[in-house]
Design an enzyme around this catalytic site. Structure first.
Site, PDB file in Angstrom:
ATOM      1  N   CYS A  82       2.078  -3.262 -23.390  1.00 52.40           N
ATOM      2  CA  CYS A  82       2.057  -2.678 -22.264  1.00 52.40           C
ATOM      3  C   CYS A  82       2.939  -3.551 -21.267  1.00 52.40           C
ATOM      4  CB  CYS A  82       0.437  -3.001 -21.710  1.00 52.40           C
ATOM      5  SG  CYS A  82      -0.158  -4.530 -21.657  1.00 52.40           S
TER       6      CYS A  82
ATOM      7  N   HIS B 269       0.801  -1.115   0.133  1.00 53.90           N
ATOM      8  CA  HIS B 269       0.074  -0.014  -0.052  1.00 53.90           C
ATOM      9  C   HIS B 269       1.063   1.211  -0.047  1.00 53.90           C
ATOM     10  CE1 HIS B 269      -3.808  -2.273   1.841  1.00 53.90           C
ATOM     11  NE2 HIS B 269      -3.624  -2.423   0.499  1.00 53.90           N
TER      12      HIS B 269
END
Length: 753
Positions: free
Chosen positions: A673, A361
């Site tokens: 990508c 996170h």
């Protein structure tokens, strides 16, 4: 000998510290091999020398004073060659030299073996004997095995700061970690310590259980307020979906199961701090044992929250500094999202953590804030870093402590260049992505979290080349329902309309797992992931496809991408489910247009099925990160082999060129990508190969656009021709660096060694 080896290893692993382990090892080895001397030399990388650190048999006053440059003497020769040296009469060897301080002139026989950990030489282990003796194969095997054992002990000691290389006591030192957010910064190290220690809470019996429960709830309430305040301080710097990560913290604090479990233990006779510490430790230990990156990161979140609540129970204020230097580089064992909100926004210049990975996170938020970050820097000696001047290189995952003047000057120049370049490139970001000779190269963006950046990005890109739908799944506690997904996808499609948005269906497994849907496998990258999971759970895929289709009504900019395709049958089954979703919505009175569909080329098998795939899909999208690791058989998250992962490996470039040629022949668009698309030199090669678009993370757009606008398409084609004739990744990198330097574009590339 095996029994002796087992006992020595047990004693070494059970030693109270490294000094005791080394002392135990040299004594036990000397006894086991019935020899006169056993010594250990530590390699100091800064000095490029071997330092005598422990001995039994030589004079103890020589410890720490005898320093052998690599290649000098017999010990230096073992270190330089990284191979054993076994001599019956050492003094006759041309490399022999002795130090008077050691008294080793008395010894004739010599056996030295290198101590190697993950290809890095850490030191040399030596035995010697007065009389001439040829150590036999069993002796040599025993010492090699002991050296391998010592390698692990040494690596751990260096990682935990229990052993400091001599050069680190003062002067410049360099530590390596995992790059988590790019950029460079200089400043002062601010060491953050945990607000409380969950492992040192005494066991006490409460006199008033109701009082203990009440103060637990009060402490949880105070922690909630802290998290809320931290989120508010970051609100203007990150997007709404990144702010949602703070909601995960609030959900944990509000989870009845956790609070109920602590209260239950209080009712059973524990005081609140002890009950909390026990429950948090149990949850953390469980999560850390799970072979799942995301769940391990959740363990860090739970530990951080537990420490914060415990600090309030112990009536301690969480230990954040009252003031911060103007250029604070935050350093800690484990840095949480909440800690970022506690540092003044204008003073936080970088983050360094012993624990954590690029998927944590804190890494997600740091990238959104543009803060250089390096995590997983396991060899940091935290107690010695507070207040030290440091240079942080987020491109290469390095931290320089007490940098030498020349290195400091170099990074000052690099940082100034990076800032000037960013300002310069900002002025041309709304200009076309086209070469000087008129070849247009559409640039797309990869998204998954930051939807608030669409207004800035829309004029600068050709669309969204990859929307990672799994990210919203990862920051919730359950599979999001059809309505929730429809809203998320509508925001994305509407925000970028009329530009195309390529939405990849749920791609979990490998290094991406959901906390509520764990996938435990011995080899997850070769296991149950991508379409293999969602085809086995059509109920999950159907909800997602229905939500995508409903979100696209009246916008018509949805492109659906199926990941991790291995067989044509998987595409057929996925298309049947898509058609069924369209039919079901029609039966409900909702008319939708069938979107264009593509497949990800990331499994090598698909390279050889392009013709069959082209009959079924509208476009191709190459996932270069996974294709690279599958082609090279390298797990880039494994530090033992990650150096072999190279997106510019000639074999990969050959495969990409073949894919581009096939797509051109089949008249199908093909995009890429992956990290290679975001590399200016890589982008030039892909453009020359014939890729019709490139998709990358938003921070990479300015430099890639700058390279394309400055290099004619004909020059890029010539560069590709030159590169395809090279044999090794090193040659490719060197040639690209040379050509970009000739074109005066080397400033677009990240700093290299």
């Amino acid at each position: 000998m095996l029994e002796v080896l087992r006992r020595v290893i047990q004693e070494v692993n059970g030693a109270r510290n490294l000094d005791a382990a080394l002392s135990t090892m040299v004594r036990r080895i000397r006894k086991a091999m019935q020899t006169d001397v056993c010594s250990f030399y530590l390699y100091d990388k800064e000095l490029e020398s071997l330092v005598l650190m422990e001995t039994i048999g030589l004079r103890t006053q020589a410890v720490g004073r005898v320093v052998l440059p690599l290649g000098e003497g017999l010990v230096g020769l073992v270190g330089k060659r990284s191979e054993p040296l076994n001599l019956e009469d050492a003094q006759t060897h041309p490399q022999f030299r002795y130090f008077e301080a050691t008294g080793e002139e008395r010894y004739s026989s010599f056996l030295g073996v290198p101590i190697i950990h993950q290809r890095h030489m850490l030191g040399v282990l030596v035995v010697q004997q007065a009389e001439k003796r040829r150590y036999d194969d069993e002796d040599e095997a025993f010492l090699v095995t002991m050296a391998a054992q010592l390698a692990g002990v040494l690596a751990h000691a260096l990682a935990t700061g229990n052993l400091m290389r001599p050069a680190l006591a003062g002067g410049q030192a360099m530590f390596k970690g995992v790059p988590a957010s790019p950029g460079m910064a200089m400043g002062e190290a601010v060491v953050i310590t945990p607000p409380a220690d969950l492992n040192s809470v005494p066991d006490l019996v409460p006199s008033d259980q109701d009082y203990e429960v009440a103060r637990l709830k009060e402490a949880i309430g105070k922690t909630r307020n802290e998290i809320r305040a931290a989120a508010e301080r970051l609100a203007s710097r990150i997007s709404a979906q990144e702010l949602a990560l703070f909601d995960v913290y609030q959900q944990m604090l509000g989870e009845a199961a956790l609070a109920d479990e602590v209260e239950k233990r209080i009712r059973e006779g524990q005081w609140a701090p002890g009950a909390l510490a026990d429950v948090v430790r149990r949850h953390v230990q469980y999560l850390e044992r799970v072979d799942d990156n995301y769940l391990r990161e959740r363990a860090a979140d739970i530990r951080d929250l537990g420490r914060r609540v415990l600090a309030h129970l112990q009536e301690d204020t969480p230990s954040t500094p009252e003031t911060y230097p103007d250029n604070a580089i935050l350093v800690g064992d484990e840095i949480s999202v909440a800690m970022l909100g506690e540092v003044p926004r204008d003073k936080l210049k970088g983050l360094v953590s012993v624990r954590g990975s690029s998927t944590s996170h804190v890494a997600i938020v740091a990238r959104a804030m543009g803060i250089p970050t390096v995590l997983g820097m396991v060899d940091l000696p935290l107690p010695r870093l507070g207040g030290a001047p440091v240079v942080l290189d987020g491109h290469r995952g390095r931290l320089f402590v007490r940098p030498a003047p020349e290195l400091k000057a170099r990074y000052e120049s690099l940082i100034a260049e990076e800032e000037a370049l960013s300002e310069l490139l900002e002025h041309e970001q709304d200009l076309p992505s086209a070469t000087p000779d008129g070849h247009t190269m559409p640039l797309m963006v990869n998204t998954g979290l930051a939807v608030d950046a669409t207004a800035l990005l829309k004029s600068r890109i050709g669309g969204v080349g990859l929307y990672r739908t799994e990210v919203p799944f990862m920051i919730t506690e359950r599979f999001p329902g059809e309505k929730e997904q429809t809203k998320l996808y509508r925001d994305q499609l509407e925000g970028f309309a009329p530009l195309p948005v390529v939405m990849r269906t749920l791609d979990i497994g490998g290094d991406k797992d959901l906390p509520y849907f764990p996938i435990e496998e011995a080899n997850p990258f070769l296991g149950w992931r991508g379409m293999r999971v969602t085809l086995d759970h059509p109920e999950v895929l159907m909800v997602q496809l229905r939500a995508m289709l409903k979100a696209s009504i009246d916008l018509d900019n949805l492109y659906v991408l199926f990941p991790m395709i291995t067989n044509v049958e998987e595409v057929d089954e996925a298309l049947r489910l898509l058609d069924r979703a369209i039919l079901e919505l029609g039966e409900e009175g909702i008319t939708v247009i069938r979107p264009k569909v593509g497949v990800m080329i990331e499994v090598p098998a698909t390279i050889y099925q392009m013709d069959a795939l082209a009959k079924r899909v509208d476009f191709f999208s190459v996932g270069s990160n996974d294709l690279t690791q599958y082609l090279l058989a390298v797990d880039r998250n494994n530090p033992r082999v990650s150096s072999l992962y190279d997106a510019l490996h000639p074999a990969l470039l050959g495969a990409l060129l073949e894919l581009a040629n096939d797509a051109t022949r089949l008249n199908k668009p093909i995009s890429l990508c992956g990290e290679l698309a975001g590399d200016p030199a890589g982008a030039l090669l892909l453009m020359a190969m014939g890729f019709t678009s490139l998709s990358m993370n938003a921070p990479s757009l300015p430099k890639v656009r700058a390279a394309i606008r400055r290099v004619p398409f004909s020059d890029a084609q010539q560069l590709l021709q030159e590169v395809m004739e090279l044999d090794t990744p090193a040659q490719v990198h060197a040639h690209l660096d040379q050509r970009l330097d000739e074109w005066q574009l080397s400033h677009l590339m990240p700093p290299r060694d």
